[in-house]
Design a protein around this motif. Structure first.
Motif, mmCIF file in Angstrom:
data_model
loop_
_atom_site.group_PDB
_atom_site.id
_atom_site.type_symbol
_atom_site.label_atom_id
_atom_site.label_comp_id
_atom_site.label_asym_id
_atom_site.label_seq_id
_atom_site.Cartn_x
_atom_site.Cartn_y
_atom_site.Cartn_z
ATOM 1 N N LEU A 1 9.704 8.749 -2.642
ATOM 2 C CA LEU A 1 10.887 8.152 -3.193
ATOM 3 C C LEU A 1 11.357 7.154 -2.296
ATOM 4 C CD1 LEU A 1 12.874 8.032 -5.462
ATOM 5 C CD2 LEU A 1 14.037 9.880 -4.634
ATOM 6 N N MET A 2 11.641 7.756 -0.749
ATOM 7 C CA MET A 2 11.830 6.948 0.169
ATOM 8 C C MET A 2 10.858 5.882 0.473
ATOM 9 S SD MET A 2 14.594 8.368 1.416
ATOM 10 C CE MET A 2 15.362 9.687 0.361
ATOM 11 N N GLN A 3 9.568 6.199 0.400
ATOM 12 C CA GLN A 3 8.758 4.977 0.339
ATOM 13 C C GLN A 3 8.826 3.964 -0.736
ATOM 14 O OE1 GLN A 3 4.009 5.640 0.994
ATOM 15 N NE2 GLN A 3 4.570 5.590 -1.097
ATOM 16 N N GLN A 4 8.998 4.296 -1.941
ATOM 17 C CA GLN A 4 9.301 3.423 -2.870
ATOM 18 C C GLN A 4 10.586 2.454 -2.717
ATOM 19 O OE1 GLN A 4 10.586 5.301 -6.495
ATOM 20 N NE2 GLN A 4 9.986 3.648 -7.894
ATOM 21 N N GLN A 5 11.615 3.173 -2.224
ATOM 22 C CA GLN A 5 12.929 2.507 -1.638
ATOM 23 C C GLN A 5 12.733 1.299 -0.931
ATOM 24 O OE1 GLN A 5 15.936 5.337 -0.851
ATOM 25 N NE2 GLN A 5 17.501 3.805 -0.392
ATOM 26 N N GLU A 6 12.037 1.884 -0.029
ATOM 27 C CA GLU A 6 11.808 1.038 1.362
ATOM 28 C C GLU A 6 10.776 -0.377 0.915
ATOM 29 O OE1 GLU A 6 9.010 1.362 5.241
ATOM 30 O OE2 GLU A 6 10.206 3.128 4.754
ATOM 31 N N LYS A 7 9.680 -0.136 0.300
ATOM 32 C CA LYS A 7 9.015 -1.189 -0.340
ATOM 33 C C LYS A 7 9.936 -2.107 -1.105
ATOM 34 C CE LYS A 7 5.131 0.552 1.350
ATOM 35 N NZ LYS A 7 4.438 -0.084 2.357
ATOM 36 N N ILE A 8 10.587 -1.499 -2.023
ATOM 37 C CA ILE A 8 11.142 -2.391 -3.091
ATOM 38 C C ILE A 8 12.207 -3.259 -2.260
ATOM 39 C CG2 ILE A 8 12.706 -2.537 -5.073
ATOM 40 C CD1 ILE A 8 11.253 -0.215 -6.213
ATOM 41 N N ASP A 9 12.973 -2.475 -1.424
ATOM 42 C CA ASP A 9 14.082 -3.349 -0.640
ATOM 43 C C ASP A 9 13.382 -4.358 0.202
ATOM 44 O OD1 ASP A 9 16.028 -1.563 -1.675
ATOM 45 O OD2 ASP A 9 16.491 -0.428 0.250
ATOM 46 N N THR B 1 0.861 -1.114 0.132
ATOM 47 C CA THR B 1 0.096 -0.136 -0.049
ATOM 48 C C THR B 1 1.008 1.285 0.173
ATOM 49 O OG1 THR B 1 -1.756 -1.078 0.976
ATOM 50 C CG2 THR B 1 -1.707 1.078 1.231
ATOM 51 N N ILE B 2 0.521 2.230 -1.039
ATOM 52 C CA ILE B 2 1.671 3.228 -1.105
ATOM 53 C C ILE B 2 0.659 4.596 -0.819
ATOM 54 C CG2 ILE B 2 3.309 2.194 -2.311
ATOM 55 C CD1 ILE B 2 1.943 3.481 -4.824
ATOM 56 N N GLU B 3 1.436 5.503 -0.307
ATOM 57 C CA GLU B 3 0.783 6.733 0.057
ATOM 58 C C GLU B 3 1.279 7.835 -1.240
ATOM 59 O OE1 GLU B 3 -0.927 7.531 2.994
ATOM 60 O OE2 GLU B 3 -0.690 5.587 3.813
ATOM 61 N N LEU B 4 0.244 8.112 -1.908
ATOM 62 C CA LEU B 4 0.295 9.244 -2.819
ATOM 63 C C LEU B 4 -0.303 10.496 -2.481
ATOM 64 C CD1 LEU B 4 -0.856 6.543 -5.531
ATOM 65 C CD2 LEU B 4 1.901 7.048 -4.615
ATOM 66 N N SER B 5 -0.097 11.496 -3.479
ATOM 67 C CA SER B 5 -0.769 12.994 -3.417
ATOM 68 C C SER B 5 -1.651 12.872 -4.592
ATOM 69 C CB SER B 5 0.184 14.116 -3.485
ATOM 70 O OG SER B 5 -0.481 14.945 -4.200
ATOM 71 N N ARG C 1 4.941 -6.649 -9.566
ATOM 72 C CA ARG C 1 5.237 -5.792 -10.299
ATOM 73 C C ARG C 1 5.641 -4.564 -9.723
ATOM 74 N NH1 ARG C 1 1.495 -4.187 -15.192
ATOM 75 N NH2 ARG C 1 3.386 -2.675 -15.479
ATOM 76 N N MET C 2 7.008 -4.529 -9.232
ATOM 77 C CA MET C 2 7.261 -3.190 -8.400
ATOM 78 C C MET C 2 7.549 -2.047 -9.084
ATOM 79 S SD MET C 2 10.851 -2.875 -9.315
ATOM 80 C CE MET C 2 11.840 -4.043 -10.257
ATOM 81 N N ASP C 3 7.346 -2.180 -10.600
ATOM 82 C CA ASP C 3 7.387 -0.895 -11.075
ATOM 83 C C ASP C 3 6.123 -0.082 -11.080
ATOM 84 O OD1 ASP C 3 6.112 -3.065 -12.711
ATOM 85 O OD2 ASP C 3 5.600 -1.557 -14.286
ATOM 86 N N LEU C 4 5.161 -0.560 -10.560
ATOM 87 C CA LEU C 4 3.836 -0.019 -9.994
ATOM 88 C C LEU C 4 3.844 0.505 -8.675
ATOM 89 C CD1 LEU C 4 1.394 -2.247 -11.876
ATOM 90 C CD2 LEU C 4 2.202 -0.108 -12.913
ATOM 91 N N TRP C 5 4.951 0.390 -7.897
ATOM 92 C CA TRP C 5 4.688 0.888 -6.490
ATOM 93 C C TRP C 5 5.169 2.131 -6.359
ATOM 94 C CZ3 TRP C 5 7.587 -4.109 -3.910
ATOM 95 C CH2 TRP C 5 6.939 -5.224 -4.414
ATOM 96 N N CYS C 6 4.736 3.207 -7.299
ATOM 97 C CA CYS C 6 5.278 4.559 -7.204
ATOM 98 C C CYS C 6 4.214 5.495 -7.813
ATOM 99 C CB CYS C 6 6.666 4.831 -7.246
ATOM 100 S SG CYS C 6 7.171 4.271 -8.912
#
Lengths: 415, 561
Positions: free
Chosen positions: B120-128, B3-7, B54-59
């Protein structure tokens, strides 16, 4: 129902001993000394005294006025003896005295009718046709009756029975498999890479002892599956990474019903073939209103040369109608490691006024089927049958499905 | 699923079109990016991406890229200019056995702000975390290019050397101190377990950029909203993963207005493609040939070459029909695509599941229950006939219930290594303890309390492939003030008569039962069950006051299935 004891029968025939005593006393004077030779005299004296029929002074018995009167009358006890002898009952206070004096006892025979009316219907009454001349004693239908609880199926299990009936009637054959499972069937054979996060301690229970089973029986299969993971199968690139046969033998508590499908696929299934199971599965989650650490999944597969994604949608629609009782269904894209294309079927929940996810499904990946020797497409699904029941019965706490509260179980409705 | 937080406004900007504010309507669009609204309040938008692969969609950038295709704003694969550069990284050969792969990219001029940085930090954290398997398979590092002296070295260090100031700290620490004292060191230090040297990333001035995959430097390795030029580094154990993750991060920053420059990585050993030099990021698509028939067959309807091409372009593939086939150019960032079925799913998604008429399948098969279940149902009916309420208990239990409360010695059971509560630590080997628990919960309810359960029990057995023997068992409890041996024996005999079993009953002793009021049931000469009056000591263990009589039978002994 009551009947006379042997003593009671004797008194009915020969008269009550206290009555016989005062009759004798009226004929001749008696002392306590005289009574010693008379059988049963003690009972007679004590009851006659209690009734106020005689006095004892200086060892001599004297008849009272009450005693004189009593000689010519039938007492309530005598009347009671006759009543019990005839209809098996008497008025409550009299009956208590008779029972207390062991002149009457409970009877299994139903002789419960008086000359006046019929209470308990008995074979005797029925066959003697006494009911033709006597009225029935009116019973009060509003009087409280004792509560009884019938032997009843557990409500949730009864629902699972219905689901099974529905599926077998649609042509599905039930599958079976162990609760303690080899990781090979729980994950490897389903094309879940060995380093997949859903294979970790947060998603699967690991058995403490023995930690490992054996996959020796499945040597060739393991080889095929390993190759599919590392290099790919059926035109796939594979996962790459690592694969250890030791890990395949790791024992876990079955974490999804798909393990049963994997076992079915290797056991020479019929083609076309349709299989299902209601599988008990385990996940390391704390139990709360919406989660259980042990729950049920309705798992199923259809193997058919002509199986297709559109037919899968058709099947899900049929499930929605037959099992969930709704035709309001829509399909959303989804991801499951075993299937591609994958779909999440959502149904409209009238109570919650929203769409709820109900049936995850998809076409098994060729990397899964090919190494297991299956050459036809396979439609697969594994959905939360617990949730289905909750929706149907408007249950908000999932723990109620396995309730240990007898009141809840006894109060559950069968219709 | 992440689950990702967006604007909301940011997403609209990236898509280049107004999006509906209504969650249901927004979902209609987001489904093309396999996403679903979790929360929408003001500008706060949380979405769950329903695809763990599909980690390309996690942002936001990835979702927007997909939506631009689905909404017809763009077509075919997303193109990114990647200029060659003189930027270079050399790799030490000792790393082959520690953490063999690194891939880097430089992105210049991306327009960041605090909100984008947070994402960007969130994306990094989810992918890692998920895709990178908690940084084992891959981990991402970001650096300020303007503080770096090129070329860079991906090399090794002794644990006690190369002290630097790690992120979030203000004093220098050696790698071994970081592993011991820094929160990230404690969390990820296990990835370096057993290594005598640790990976370290340095520039040609000798400045430490990071200690991969643990922590960055507090200076060069800190990216802020005002950072103009960014170096992205991904290290890991799987080359495909490392390269793909790098590409996805670089594409995201390019979508923020950055321009990507390639970095050459020189290896002392071969990467899986066979060369010793890699230019990263590598956005070269690979081609896949899919038979048009296979697409129609899997989806279950006829679909022509033109439509296939159109749908693929919506799904951001370049594609061209060739005779009976369609040639698909799979973008390099689509690491999830392993097989034609992955591409076919994208065709189906772009077609819209709602646009496919579900086809009711006809199953030319005859359904049936397993023999075990069919027999179980017959047995349940007899128990109901005895006036018993059916119980459905968990298989999961604990040793206190199974043994201590039953007054019996412990025997081997299937325990789990990772229980989440003390109530559920092992699987049941018997049904009676669970039923006694039911009685203990219902002391204030009406009596008689007659209950039964038919269910599975397991015990360890190393002769079996799964180390377990699983049996189906039946247990009955009858409890009221006059419950006694005669009552339960009547029930036992009624059951066995109705099962058609050749049985014998013998006197026996069992610590859970009163000594002279306990019998064993033998079927075909084998011990199949036990019945009798539960011992008052056991009743007290369960806090029960009324007599309880019990039966437990292993149904497998009936040999009816």
């Amino acid at each position: 129902m009551y009947k006379l004891t042997a003593e009671g029968e004797k008194y009915l025939k020969e008269g009550l001993p206290e009555k016989n005593l005062i009759r004798k006393l009226a004929q001749m004077p008696l002392t306590m000394q005289d009574l010693k030779t008379m059988a049963g005299s003690q009972i007679a004296v004590s009851w006659a005294k209690k009734n106020g029929w005689l006095n004892i002074s200086g060892g001599t018995l004297q008849l009272t006025e009450l005693g004189k009167k009593a000689m010519g009358m039938e007492t309530s006890i005598e009347d009671g003896l006759r009543e019990v002898g005839r209809v098996g009952s008497a008025s409550q206070p009299v009956l208590e005295v008779l029972l207390g004096r062991s002149l009457a006892e409970e009877s299994r025979e139903h002789r419960a009718f008086s000359e006046k009316e019929i209470a308990q219907l008995t074979p005797e009454i029925i066959t003697s046709r006494a009911w033709e001349r006597l009225p029935f004693r009116p019973y009060d239908v509003n009087a409280p009756a004792p509560v009884i609880h019938p032997g009843k199926k557990q409500a949730y299990r009864a629902f699972l029975d219905d689901v099974k009936r529905e599926l077998t009637s649609m042509g599905f054959v039930e599958m079976d498999g162990p609760l303690v499972e080899l990781s090979f069937f729980n994950a490897d054979a389903l094309y879940m890479p060995q380093d997949h996060p859903a294979r970790g301690i947060h998603d699967v229970y690991f058995v403490k002892e023995p930690q490992y089973g054996t996959v020796k029986r499945y040597e060739d299969l393991v080889k095929n599956v390993k190759k599919a993971h590392l290099e790919g199968a059926a035109g796939s690139k594979g996962w790459g990474g690592q694969f250890s046969e030791k890990e395949s033998a790791r024992l876990v508590l079955r974490s999804h019903g798909t393990a049963l499908s994997a076992r079915t696929l290797i056991a020479k299934p019929k083609i076309p073939g349709a299989y299902f199971a209601i599988a008990r599965v385990f996940r390391p989650e704390k139990s709360d209103v919406t989660h259980l650490t042990e729950f049920n999944q309705l798992e199923g597969i259809v193997l058919d040369e002509n199986a297709s994604f559109r037919k899968l949608l058709g099947l899900l629609k049929e499930f929605a109608t037959k099992i969930a009782g709704t035709d309001k269904i829509r399909f959303m894209p989804a991801y499951f490691p075993f299937t591609e294309p994958s779909v999440q079927a959502m149904v409209w929940h009238e109570g919650l006024k929203k769409w709820v996810e109900l049936m995850p499904a998809g076409m098994f990946r060729p990397e899964l089927t090919a190494p297991l020797g299956i050459k036809v497409p396979v439609m697969a699904w594994g959905f939360g049958v617990d949730r289905l029941f909750m929706i149907k019965e408007n249950i908000t706490d999932i723990r109620d499905l396995f309730t240990q509260d007898l009141k809840l179980l006894r109060d559950s409705k069968v219709i | 699923m992440p689950t990702i937080e967006l604007s909301f406004a940011d997403l609209e900007k990236l898509v280049g079109r107004k999006l509906p504010r209504d969650a249901d309507k927004l979902n209609e669009i987001l489904q093309f990016a396999k996403s679903e609204v979790e929360r929408l309040e003001g500008d706060d938008l949380a979405v769950t991406v329903e695809d763990g692969n599909r980690m390309d969609l996690w942002c936001a950038e990835g979702i927007a890229r997909e939506l631009r295709g689905a909404l017809g704003l763009e077509s075919g694969s997303a193109e990114y200019d990647m200029a060659n550069s003189d930027y270079a990284v050399t790799v030490d050969k000792e790393l082959e056995k520690i953490r063999p792969f690194i891939a880097c990219a430089v992105v210049k001029g991306a327009k960041l702000n605090d909100q984008i940085l947070k994402q960007l930090m969130q994306q990094q954290e989810k992918i890692d975390g998920t895709y990178g398997r908690n940084r084992k398979r891959s981990s991402i590092g970001l650096y300020d290019v303007d503080k770096i002296k090129w070329p860079l070295n991906y090399t090794v260090t002794k644990p006690g050397e190369n002290a630097f100031v790690p992120l979030g700290f203000d004093k220098k620490m050696t790698p071994s101190e970081i592993l011991e004292n820094h929160p990230k060191g404690k969390e990820y230090g296990r990835l370096l377990d057993g290594c005598r040297s640790y990976p370290i990333f340095k520039d040609s001035k000798g400045q430490v950029l990071s200690l991969p995959p643990i922590i960055n430097s507090n200076d060069i390795g800190k990216v802020t909203a005002s950072t103009k030029n960014i170096l992205i580094e991904v290290t890991g154990t799987d080359w495909r993963t490392v390269k793909t993750v790098l590409l996805v991060i670089a594409m995201g920053l390019a979508d923020r207005g950055g321009s990507i420059q390639k970095v050459s990585v020189e290896y002392p050993y071969k990467v899986p493609e066979g060369s010793m030099k890699a230019m990263t990021p590598d956005a070269e698509p690979w081609t896949m040939l899919i038979k048009q028939d296979d697409i129609s067959k899997l989806l279950g309807f006829e679909i022509g070459a033109t439509e296939i091409e159109q749908l693929l372009k919506k799904a951001r593939y370049d594609a061209a029909a060739e005779l009976d086939n369609v040639k698909v150019f799979v973008p390099a960032h689509r690491a999830d695509v392993m097989h034609a079925v992955d591409v076919i799913e994208d065709i189906a998604i772009m077609k819209g599941f709602g646009n496919m008429e579900p086809e009711a399948p006809s199953l030319p098969t005859t359904g049936s229950l397993t023999r075990l279940d069919a027999v179980t149902n017959r047995i349940r009916e007899v128990c109901l006939g005895l006036g018993c309420q059916e119980i459905l208990n968990f298989t999961f239990t604990n040793k206190k219930s199974l043994f201590e409360r039953m007054g019996t010695d412990e025997t081997k059971v299937i325990e789990v290594e990772n229980p989440v509560s003390s109530e559920y630590t092992c699987l049941r080997s018997k049904l009676l303890p669970g039923l006694l628990q039911v009685l203990s919960m219902n002391k204030h309810r009406d009596f008689p309390q007659n209950i039964f359960e038919v269910g599975d029990c397991v015990v360890p057995d190393t002769n079996e492939e799964n180390g377990t023997r699983q049996t189906r068992r039946l247990a009955i409890l009858m409890s009221h003030d006059k419950a006694n041996l005669t009552l339960i024996k009547s029930a036992v005999e009624a059951l066995l008569r109705n099962f058609g079993a050749q049985y014998e009953i013998k006197k026996t002793t069992h610590p859970s039962f009163i000594e002279t009021r306990c019998g064993e049931i033998k079927i075909g000469g084998h011990l199949a069950g036990i019945f009798g009056e539960i011992h008052p000591k056991v009743l007290r263990n369960w806090d029960l006051d009324l007599p309880v009589t019990a039966i437990e039978i292993e149904l497998d002994a009936l040999k009816k299935f």
